[in-house]
Each structure stands twice: as structure tokens, then as C-alpha cells.
Design a protein around this motif. Structure first.
Motif, mmCIF file in Angstrom:
data_model
loop_
_atom_site.group_PDB
_atom_site.id
_atom_site.type_symbol
_atom_site.label_atom_id
_atom_site.label_comp_id
_atom_site.label_asym_id
_atom_site.label_seq_id
_atom_site.Cartn_x
_atom_site.Cartn_y
_atom_site.Cartn_z
ATOM 1 N N UNK A 270 0.825 -1.204 0.000
ATOM 2 C CA UNK A 270 0.000 0.000 0.000
ATOM 3 C C UNK A 270 0.863 1.259 0.000
ATOM 4 N N UNK A 271 1.898 1.264 0.844
ATOM 5 C CA UNK A 271 2.833 2.404 0.871
ATOM 6 C C UNK A 271 3.542 2.538 -0.467
ATOM 7 N N UNK B 66 -8.076 7.315 4.718
ATOM 8 C CA UNK B 66 -9.488 7.354 5.109
ATOM 9 C C UNK B 66 -10.105 5.968 5.186
ATOM 10 N N UNK B 67 -9.314 4.940 4.951
ATOM 11 C CA UNK B 67 -9.845 3.585 5.011
ATOM 12 C C UNK B 67 -9.846 3.094 6.456
ATOM 13 N N UNK B 68 -10.534 1.955 6.641
ATOM 14 C CA UNK B 68 -10.602 1.361 7.964
ATOM 15 C C UNK B 68 -9.433 0.431 8.249
ATOM 16 N N UNK B 69 -8.536 0.246 7.255
ATOM 17 C CA UNK B 69 -7.386 -0.639 7.463
ATOM 18 C C UNK B 69 -6.432 -0.019 8.469
ATOM 19 N N UNK B 70 -5.740 -0.841 9.239
ATOM 20 C CA UNK B 70 -4.752 -0.299 10.179
ATOM 21 C C UNK B 70 -3.621 0.379 9.419
ATOM 22 N N UNK B 71 -3.085 1.474 9.957
ATOM 23 C CA UNK B 71 -2.009 2.181 9.247
ATOM 24 C C UNK B 71 -0.746 1.341 9.184
ATOM 25 N N UNK B 72 0.052 1.500 8.148
ATOM 26 C CA UNK B 72 1.301 0.740 8.041
ATOM 27 C C UNK B 72 2.286 1.158 9.134
ATOM 28 N N UNK B 73 3.073 0.211 9.547
ATOM 29 C CA UNK B 73 4.066 0.488 10.572
ATOM 30 C C UNK B 73 5.228 1.298 10.030
ATOM 31 N N UNK C 188 8.440 0.573 9.769
ATOM 32 C CA UNK C 188 9.337 -0.172 8.876
ATOM 33 C C UNK C 188 8.714 -0.359 7.501
ATOM 34 N N UNK C 189 7.424 -0.722 7.462
ATOM 35 C CA UNK C 189 6.748 -0.881 6.174
ATOM 36 C C UNK C 189 6.699 0.441 5.422
ATOM 37 N N UNK C 190 6.574 1.550 6.132
ATOM 38 C CA UNK C 190 6.542 2.866 5.493
ATOM 39 C C UNK C 190 7.878 3.181 4.829
ATOM 40 N N UNK C 191 8.974 2.959 5.560
ATOM 41 C CA UNK C 191 10.302 3.277 5.022
ATOM 42 C C UNK C 191 10.644 2.361 3.846
ATOM 43 N N UNK C 192 10.438 1.069 4.017
ATOM 44 C CA UNK C 192 10.799 0.113 2.957
ATOM 45 C C UNK C 192 9.922 0.314 1.728
ATOM 46 N N UNK C 193 8.619 0.525 1.922
ATOM 47 C CA UNK C 193 7.730 0.731 0.779
ATOM 48 C C UNK C 193 8.107 1.949 -0.036
ATOM 49 N N UNK D 34 17.997 3.149 8.798
ATOM 50 C CA UNK D 34 17.767 3.009 10.226
ATOM 51 C C UNK D 34 17.442 4.333 10.887
ATOM 52 N N UNK D 35 18.156 5.395 10.501
ATOM 53 C CA UNK D 35 17.853 6.720 11.057
ATOM 54 C C UNK D 35 16.448 7.154 10.657
ATOM 55 N N UNK D 36 16.082 6.922 9.389
ATOM 56 C CA UNK D 36 14.734 7.289 8.936
ATOM 57 C C UNK D 36 13.668 6.515 9.709
ATOM 58 N N UNK D 37 13.932 5.235 9.998
ATOM 59 C CA UNK D 37 12.984 4.427 10.777
ATOM 60 C C UNK D 37 12.834 4.973 12.196
#
Length: 400
Positions: free
Chosen positions: A6-7, A219-226, A228-233, A369-372
Motif C-alpha cells: 500500500x505504501x 481514510x480507510x478502515x485498514x490499520x495504518x502501516x508500521x 518499517x513498512x513505510x520506510x521500505x515501501x 535506520x535513522x529514517x525508521x
């Protein structure tokens, strides 16, 4: 995995949806690919205009002037009577050098005496000075050797010995990786890497500061990405875009502009993976620190020229202070320029750039790692606010 994809899709969409990012990453890459190499297309300077001041007027002095004019580097455009007249032409920028041939030039040569010529070259342009000085020196050496050989044969020396006497240790220079000795072959491969570095760094910095950078704001009901998933995506989205742009710069443009390239495509693409990921991580850190599109652009534009000098191809690495050189290794382009040049231009195998390859992977982990960490810290206030809101809601219900 679903959150990561998703990210990835969201960030890839934003690259083409946000006009500032699209202008930098796509339009900017195309603009530099077309226009940046244009001043270097001639590879080397040719026919630098100079003047001859012939104080001897003999066949030997005229032969020297003719040979100097016949070189590909120099063009004798004026024959003037004195140095003063030639200086006026230099100040008027009509010529860039003066070759003064002294009186009794031929007589001294025939008597075996030294007859030095004087060259006044414009040193304000280093490349012009180098061409003029090198061309005149080569012609003077060749003509002097021929005259000395003829003089020795004339006094009875064996022709074979006479030919070897003026130049007993002949040097034949063959540029292996820069056949034309041109400036474009030297500077463009490194400049392409630095252009890719700066364009991607600015684009990632802008993406991290423009609206929509936080994938948890959906705006969805899905849980937000963590975190780590945000940085890698995000980093994978940048890698996909560069999978198109980077081969154009490192594989297509060298062929288009006639730059020597001995390396294979596969090692270049493998080496490019940590290069793109390390820049992406650095860009995410820059975006998290400065938080404003204007600040990102101003800061990265200001440090572009220092990155150029720290890379080690405009200014030799050997004369850079060790502390400064160690600091420059934190910039991905420093290791990338050396690695890509050896892979693409020199034909080195991937094992020969193992140090640079591992350095880029290390920078990927370091900046990622710093970004995470920064992403985790950014979300902590939101969690505290959420816990506070929950406590207030429980308290309110208890009162009711």
C-alpha cells in the motif's frame, strides 16, 4: 506485506501526481541528459589560436612554425613582427599564446648549440594552456632531434647511432581508457552519477515534505502501516522509478555520446541497487529533519557543489585532508562515482569494487535506520494523544 504494498503504490503514485516532484525527478532527468553533455561533445580542444614572432626568418624557423600550425591542437593565426604587437592580440582575446623564435635560431642549431624558443601561453584557461604548451613542446622536441641527427650524420656518425642519440629512451603513450585524451570522457561519467544523486535526493526530500507523505493518514478502515513498512515501501517505489532513469544515464548516454564503456550491464545494475537505496534513505532523513519543501530545496542546492568536489574526480582524493575524505564517505555519490567508473569505463568485475559496494549497503542500512527511528519518534505523540483521548472517553463515560 499488504501495508508495504500500500505504501509502495501510494508513493509511486505521488511521484507522478505531485508537480514539483515530477518536474525534478522526470523532467529534470530528461533535461540534464539532453543539455548537460553538450559543451563537452568536442571531447578535446583543437586549433587553439596563437601568434608567431619569428626573429630569425630562416628555413628552420619557418619549418618550426609550419609544424606547430600542422598540429591538431594549435592553429597559427598570426605572424607578427614583435612581442608588443602579439601582447595586444592576447589582451584582445584573439590569440591565447605567443611563440617567439630568437635570432640566430638556425645557426645555433647547426653548430650544435642550444637555441631556446620562448612560449608565452595564457594560463588563465588551464586546458588552453595545456594544449598550447604540449603541442609546442612536442614539435620542438621532434624538430630538434631531427636536426641533431642530421648534424651527427654529417660529421660521420653511423646513422643508426645518430638516430638514437637525441632520444635514447623513446616513450610511446597509449591512453587505454581515454583514447582521445578528452575532457568529456573524463568528466561525464562522474557527472552523470552526481546528477542522478542530486535529482533523486531532492525528489525524495520533496516527497517527504509535501502533502500525503504520511501513509497513516488514510481514510480507510485498514490499520495504518508500521514505520518499517513505510520506510521500505517508499524506498522500493524510488528504486522502481530509478530502474528506468538510471540505465538511461549509465548505459544509453555513454553510447549516445561516444564515451568508452568496457563494463557489462549486469554488474552496473547490481551496483546501482544500493546506490539508489542509500540516496533514498538519506532523502527520507533530510525530509524528516527539515520538514519544509523550500528548506529541502535550498539546503540540497547549496551542498551540491561541495558534493562535487568531495567526490574526488574534480579534485584528487589524494590531496583531500583525511578527515574531510572520511566525512565524504557518508555521501553515497563518493563511493558510487569510483565504483561505477571502474565497472563501466574500466571494465572491472564486481569483485574489484567490493569495498564501494559494501559501503553503499552500509549507508543504506545507516540512513534507513535513522529514517525508521525518526518515523517511530514522529508517531509517538500521536499514540500519547490517542491514549489520552481514550482515558478522557472512559472518564466521561464513568461520569455519565
Amino acid at each position: 506485506m499488504k501495508n508495504l504494498l500500500t505504501v509502495f503504490r501510494n508513493e509511486f503514485r505521488r511521484i507522478f501526481a505531485l508537480r514539483p516532484v515530477f518536474s525534478v525527478l522526470v523532467v529534470g532527468s530528461a533535461f540534464y541528459a539532453v543539455f548537460y553533455p553538450q559543451p563537452y561533445l568536442n571531447e578535446a580542444l583543437r586549433n587553439v589560436p596563437i601568434a608567431i614572432v619569428d626573429g630569425d626568418g630562416t628555413s628552420a624557423s619557418r619549418e618550426l612554425a609550419r609544424r606547430v600550425d600542422a598540429t591538431s591542437d594549435i592553429a597559427v593565426t598570426m605572424v607578427l613582427p614583435d612581442i608588443v604587437s602579439a601582447e595586444r592580440e592576447v589582451f584582445a582575446r584573439k590569440i591565447f599564446g605567443i611563440l617567439a623564435i630568437p635570432k640566430n635560431f638556425e645557426r645555433d642549431l647547426l653548430h650544435g648549440r642550444a637555441s631556446p624558443i620562448a612560449l608565452y601561453a595564457d594560463a588563465s584557461y588551464f586546458l588552453l594552456y595545456q594544449r598550447v604548451a604540449g603541442g609546442v613542446a612536442a614539435v620542438a622536441q621532434t624538430l630538434g632531434a631531427e636536426i641533431e641527427t642530421a648534424r651527427l650524420i654529417g660529421i660521420g656518425v653511423d646513422p643508426a647511432l645518430a638516430s638514437a642519440a637525441p632520444d635514447p629512451m623513446q616513450l610511446t603513450a597509449v591512453p587505454l581508457f581515454n583514447p582521445e585524451g578528452g575532457y568529456a570522457t573524463y568528466v561525464l561519467p562522474g557527472a552523470f552519477i552526481l546528477i542522478l544523486h542530486q535529482i533523486l535526493l531532492i525528489a525524495v526530500g520533496l516527497l517527504g515534505t509535501l502533502p500525503g507523505a504520511d501513509p497513516s493518514e488514510n481514510t480507510t478502515d485498514d490499520p495504518p502501516p508500521g514505520p518499517l513498512a513505510t520506510i521500505v515501501g517508499k524506498m522500493l517505489a524510488y528504486l522502481l522509478v530509478e530502474a528506468i532513469i538510471l540505465p538511461i544515464y549509465l548505459i544509453a548516454l555513454p553510447y549516445l555520446y561516444g564515451l568508452p564503456r568496457l563494463g557489462g550491464v549486469i554488474p552496473i545494475l547490481i551496483f546501482a541497487v544500493p546506490f539508489v537505496l542509500s540516496i533514498s534513505g538519506l532523502g527520507l532523513v533530510v525530509a524528516a529533519v527539515f520538514k519544509s519543501p523550500l528548506s529541502v530545496q535550498l539546503v540540497l542546492a547549496a551542498i551540491g557543489l561541495p558534493f562535487f568536489y568531495l567526490a574526488g574526480f574534480a579534485w584528487p582524493t589524494e590531496v583531500i585532508p583525511p578527515a574531510v575524505h572520511m566525512a565524504s564517505l557518508l555521501v553515497p555519490s563518493t563511493s558510487a562515482i569510483d565504483g561505477f567508473t571502474r565497472l563501466a569505463q574500466l571494465g572491472a568485475p564486481l569483485a574489484d569494487v567490493r569495498g564501494e559496494f559494501l559501503m553503499l549497503w552500509g549507508l543504506t542500512i545507516f540512513y534507513g535506520g535513522i529514517a525508521w527511528i525518526l518515523e517511530v519518534r514522529r508517531r509517538q505523540p500521536d499514540r500519547r494523544n490517542a491514549r489520552g483521548a481514550g482515558l478522557l472517553e472512559v472518564s466521561f463515560r464513568g461520569d455519565v
